[in-house]
Design a protein around this motif. Structure first.
Motif, PDB file in Angstrom:
ATOM      1  N   GLY A   3      51.384  40.481  36.306  1.00 49.77           N
ATOM      2  CA  GLY A   3      50.077  41.118  36.471  1.00 49.77           C
ATOM      3  C   GLY A   3      48.959  40.226  35.989  1.00 49.77           C
ATOM      4  O   GLY A   3      47.879  40.174  36.587  1.00 49.77           O
ATOM      5  N   LYS A   4      49.195  39.496  34.914  1.00 46.31           N
ATOM      6  CA  LYS A   4      48.205  38.567  34.353  1.00 46.31           C
ATOM      7  C   LYS A   4      47.929  37.425  35.337  1.00 46.31           C
ATOM      8  O   LYS A   4      46.786  37.035  35.559  1.00 46.31           O
ATOM      9  CB  LYS A   4      48.729  38.006  33.026  1.00 46.31           C
ATOM     10  CG  LYS A   4      47.695  37.925  31.950  1.00 46.31           C
ATOM     11  CD  LYS A   4      48.309  37.443  30.653  1.00 46.31           C
ATOM     12  CE  LYS A   4      47.336  37.714  29.519  1.00 46.31           C
ATOM     13  NZ  LYS A   4      47.846  37.266  28.243  1.00 46.31           N
ATOM     14  N   LYS A   6      48.344  37.490  38.593  1.00 46.65           N
ATOM     15  CA  LYS A   6      47.599  38.050  39.730  1.00 46.65           C
ATOM     16  C   LYS A   6      46.113  38.182  39.380  1.00 46.65           C
ATOM     17  O   LYS A   6      45.253  37.888  40.194  1.00 46.65           O
ATOM     18  CB  LYS A   6      48.160  39.417  40.124  1.00 46.65           C
ATOM     19  CG  LYS A   6      49.301  39.344  41.091  1.00 46.65           C
ATOM     20  CD  LYS A   6      49.704  40.736  41.552  1.00 46.65           C
ATOM     21  CE  LYS A   6      50.867  40.644  42.524  1.00 46.65           C
ATOM     22  NZ  LYS A   6      51.373  41.964  42.906  1.00 46.65           N
ATOM     23  N   LYS A   7      45.844  38.652  38.155  1.00 53.12           N
ATOM     24  CA  LYS A   7      44.465  38.849  37.703  1.00 53.12           C
ATOM     25  C   LYS A   7      43.720  37.508  37.657  1.00 53.12           C
ATOM     26  O   LYS A   7      42.581  37.400  38.113  1.00 53.12           O
ATOM     27  CB  LYS A   7      44.466  39.511  36.319  1.00 53.12           C
ATOM     28  CG  LYS A   7      43.107  40.031  35.898  1.00 53.12           C
ATOM     29  CD  LYS A   7      43.187  40.785  34.580  1.00 53.12           C
ATOM     30  CE  LYS A   7      41.817  41.283  34.185  1.00 53.12           C
ATOM     31  NZ  LYS A   7      41.821  41.949  32.895  1.00 53.12           N
ATOM     32  N   VAL A   8      44.378  36.481  37.123  1.00 49.33           N
ATOM     33  CA  VAL A   8      43.770  35.144  37.039  1.00 49.33           C
ATOM     34  C   VAL A   8      43.518  34.587  38.438  1.00 49.33           C
ATOM     35  O   VAL A   8      42.457  34.038  38.715  1.00 49.33           O
ATOM     36  CB  VAL A   8      44.664  34.185  36.208  1.00 49.33           C
ATOM     37  CG1 VAL A   8      44.175  32.749  36.346  1.00 49.33           C
ATOM     38  CG2 VAL A   8      44.670  34.597  34.743  1.00 49.33           C
ATOM     39  N   LEU A  10      43.023  36.306  41.133  1.00 45.91           N
ATOM     40  CA  LEU A  10      41.941  37.097  41.701  1.00 45.91           C
ATOM     41  C   LEU A  10      40.584  36.606  41.183  1.00 45.91           C
ATOM     42  O   LEU A  10      39.630  36.437  41.952  1.00 45.91           O
ATOM     43  CB  LEU A  10      42.135  38.582  41.347  1.00 45.91           C
ATOM     44  CG  LEU A  10      41.464  39.590  42.257  1.00 45.91           C
ATOM     45  CD1 LEU A  10      42.060  39.520  43.663  1.00 45.91           C
ATOM     46  CD2 LEU A  10      41.636  41.001  41.709  1.00 45.91           C
ATOM     47  N   GLN A  11      40.524  36.336  39.868  1.00 46.00           N
ATOM     48  CA  GLN A  11      39.285  35.829  39.264  1.00 46.00           C
ATOM     49  C   GLN A  11      38.934  34.452  39.831  1.00 46.00           C
ATOM     50  O   GLN A  11      37.774  34.168  40.106  1.00 46.00           O
ATOM     51  CB  GLN A  11      39.422  35.744  37.739  1.00 46.00           C
ATOM     52  CG  GLN A  11      39.357  37.089  37.053  1.00 46.00           C
ATOM     53  CD  GLN A  11      39.631  37.002  35.558  1.00 46.00           C
ATOM     54  OE1 GLN A  11      40.339  36.119  35.091  1.00 46.00           O
ATOM     55  NE2 GLN A  11      39.066  37.937  34.809  1.00 46.00           N
ATOM     56  N   SER A  14      37.637  34.850  43.308  1.00 46.10           N
ATOM     57  CA  SER A  14      36.275  35.393  43.243  1.00 46.10           C
ATOM     58  C   SER A  14      35.281  34.294  42.858  1.00 46.10           C
ATOM     59  O   SER A  14      34.201  34.184  43.441  1.00 46.10           O
ATOM     60  CB  SER A  14      36.232  36.532  42.237  1.00 46.10           C
ATOM     61  OG  SER A  14      34.907  36.944  42.025  1.00 46.10           O
TER      62      SER A  14
END
Length: 109
Positions: A3-4, A6-8, A10-11, A14
């Motif tokens: 999950g971490k 994926k979050k990185v 995504l950031q 962006s």
């Protein structure tokens, strides 16, 4: 852990999108700047043309040819109208460039 990651990702994605958008906006600002510079040159040319026409009309006034004086005056007025339109376009272009710059500032902040 996944999950971490994926979050990185995504950031990062962006952030890259913002960088791309900022670069595109910067190019548009540059284009608007170039357009504004050209419009300003046209404005100067028309202004010089008007001044020359006014000088020429001073010579005509002593000749006494009324129809030629009227024609010259109308021609000068047309040039003044052109100058007015050019000025409005320049102001508009500068406004558009400012709007792009503001969008870039918002993207970066």
């Amino acid at each position: 852990h996944e999950g971490k990651v994926k979050k990185v990702k995504l950031q990062l994605s962006s952030s890259l999108a913002k960088v791309k958008q900022t670069a595109e906006n910067a190019q548009r600002i540059k284009d608007k700047g170039s357009a504004a510079a050209k419009q300003f040159e046209s404005l100067q040319t028309t202004g010089k043309d008007i001044l020359k026409k006014i000088e020429d009309s001073k010579g005509l006034q002593s000749s006494g040819d009324v129809s030629e004086q009227l024609s010259q005056a109308e021609d000068t007025l047309d040039s003044v109208r052109v100058l007015n339109v050019q000025f409005k376009k320049l102001i508009s272009t500068i406004g558009e460039a400012e709007a792009e710059a503001k969008r870039n500032t918002e993207l970066v902040s």
